[in-house]
Design an enzyme around this catalytic site. Sequence first.
Site, PDB file in Angstrom:
ATOM      1  N   GLY A   1       0.826  -1.204   0.000  1.00  0.00           N
ATOM      2  CA  GLY A   1       0.000   0.000   0.000  1.00  0.00           C
ATOM      3  C   GLY A   1       0.861   1.255   0.000  1.00  0.00           C
ATOM      4  O   GLY A   1       2.095   1.195  -0.020  1.00  0.00           O
ATOM      5  N   GLN A   2       0.201   2.398   0.051  1.00  0.00           N
ATOM      6  CA  GLN A   2       0.925   3.671  -0.010  1.00  0.00           C
ATOM      7  C   GLN A   2       1.897   3.826   1.154  1.00  0.00           C
ATOM      8  O   GLN A   2       3.073   4.133   0.961  1.00  0.00           O
ATOM      9  CB  GLN A   2      -0.070   4.837   0.001  1.00  0.00           C
TER      10      GLN A   2
ATOM     11  N   ASP B   1      -3.282 -11.978   4.719  1.00  0.00           N
ATOM     12  CA  ASP B   1      -4.565 -11.377   4.358  1.00  0.00           C
ATOM     13  C   ASP B   1      -5.347 -11.123   5.644  1.00  0.00           C
ATOM     14  O   ASP B   1      -5.632 -12.044   6.406  1.00  0.00           O
ATOM     15  CB  ASP B   1      -5.343 -12.309   3.434  1.00  0.00           C
TER      16      ASP B   1
ATOM     17  N   ALA C   1      -5.401  -2.053   5.502  1.00  0.00           N
ATOM     18  CA  ALA C   1      -6.765  -1.671   5.865  1.00  0.00           C
ATOM     19  C   ALA C   1      -7.676  -1.822   4.655  1.00  0.00           C
ATOM     20  O   ALA C   1      -7.215  -1.872   3.513  1.00  0.00           O
ATOM     21  CB  ALA C   1      -6.818  -0.227   6.369  1.00  0.00           C
TER      22      ALA C   1
ATOM     23  N   THR D   1      -9.921   0.316   2.659  1.00  0.00           N
ATOM     24  CA  THR D   1     -10.021   1.770   2.526  1.00  0.00           C
ATOM     25  C   THR D   1     -10.980   2.229   1.427  1.00  0.00           C
ATOM     26  O   THR D   1     -11.028   3.419   1.119  1.00  0.00           O
ATOM     27  CB  THR D   1      -8.636   2.383   2.255  1.00  0.00           C
TER      28      THR D   1
ATOM     29  N   THR E   1      -7.828   6.631  11.242  1.00  0.00           N
ATOM     30  CA  THR E   1      -8.310   7.631  10.294  1.00  0.00           C
ATOM     31  C   THR E   1      -9.109   8.748  10.947  1.00  0.00           C
ATOM     32  O   THR E   1      -9.697   8.575  12.024  1.00  0.00           O
ATOM     33  CB  THR E   1      -9.203   6.941   9.237  1.00  0.00           C
ATOM     34  N   ASP E   2      -9.159   9.888  10.262  1.00  0.00           N
ATOM     35  CA  ASP E   2     -10.014  11.000  10.683  1.00  0.00           C
ATOM     36  C   ASP E   2     -11.494  10.664  10.573  1.00  0.00           C
ATOM     37  O   ASP E   2     -12.335  11.345  11.163  1.00  0.00           O
ATOM     38  CB  ASP E   2      -9.702  12.236   9.831  1.00  0.00           C
TER      39      ASP E   2
ATOM     40  N   TYR F   1     -17.066   2.688   6.906  1.00  0.00           N
ATOM     41  CA  TYR F   1     -15.601   2.718   6.986  1.00  0.00           C
ATOM     42  C   TYR F   1     -15.147   3.306   8.318  1.00  0.00           C
ATOM     43  O   TYR F   1     -14.318   2.725   9.028  1.00  0.00           O
ATOM     44  CB  TYR F   1     -15.044   3.538   5.819  1.00  0.00           C
TER      45      TYR F   1
ATOM     46  N   LYS G   1     -13.214   1.315  11.464  1.00  0.00           N
ATOM     47  CA  LYS G   1     -11.914   1.748  11.977  1.00  0.00           C
ATOM     48  C   LYS G   1     -11.999   2.088  13.468  1.00  0.00           C
ATOM     49  O   LYS G   1     -11.061   1.828  14.235  1.00  0.00           O
ATOM     50  CB  LYS G   1     -11.400   2.946  11.186  1.00  0.00           C
TER      51      LYS G   1
END
Length: 288
Positions: free
Chosen positions: A13-14, A38, A63, A65, A104-105, A128, A132
């Site tokens: 991922g990023q 996974d 995650a 996302t 996350t926000d 989502y 989280k």
Amino acid sequence: MTLQKVAVLGSNGQLGFELQQTVADGVELLPFDRSMIDLHGLTQEILSSVLPNDIDLIINAAAYTAVDKAESESEVAYAINADAVGVLAQFAQSRGIKLIHISTDFVFDGESSTPYSIDDPINPQSVYGASKAKGEALLFEHCPDAICIRTSWVYSTHGNNFVKTMIRLMNERDELGVVSDQIGSPTYARDLAEFIWQIKELDTKGIMHFSNEGIASWYDFASAIYLLGKAQGLIDSDCTIKPIKTIDYPTPAKRPAFSLLDKRYSDLERSVPHWLSSLSSMLAFTNQ
């Protein structure tokens, strides 16, 4: 010198990519992508069979996302963003492994007018965000000494994200409408990765917030991408960026209208860059 063994879940991922690009001295990074671990259906047995016995730290950068898709795939979102985090937390706690988890926000409702502190009550407005938030709860229920980093509007040279999508669309279209009434701060995944490498050495636990400095709407962000992208030769056509309202761009999942995060760090080795500076750096990497 004995290297610290750090397992990164979600390595493709990023954030996982940037953690590998910025790996700290003294660290042996062990990347695990979804084909190797996974999170959907994760068990203690799977972790025991895949992770070495001498892991010092696990960074969970994996995650679910797909914010809008989560509204119709809530079972999968909760399995990855909540249940798997609980499994990871139990595994880390039972073996004395340090655990850093990314959140996350979207756990906030977006109705504040001042940056959210780590102590503000959460009130997620989407599947989502709720998944989280449940992951955060399970994390600290099973591993009280874990670190949870909430972040927002993440982008990178790697993977799919807002910056790369905007560059593509700006090269294809004469006009783009971008939401101007959602406020936050873009976060360059490389800056987040470097922050993680710093805090792993600190004697800290609990929730932390990280994003780049500064305030922006998605329209502001897109306008900066256009100007900097043109200057760096990544956009070779003219495109008009027009501000639109959230109501004019309906999505299955509700987005926070305000998601600035309160960040207070006194013991970091480097200051947190402004989002404009980091965007320019990211585009320069893209242009190489």
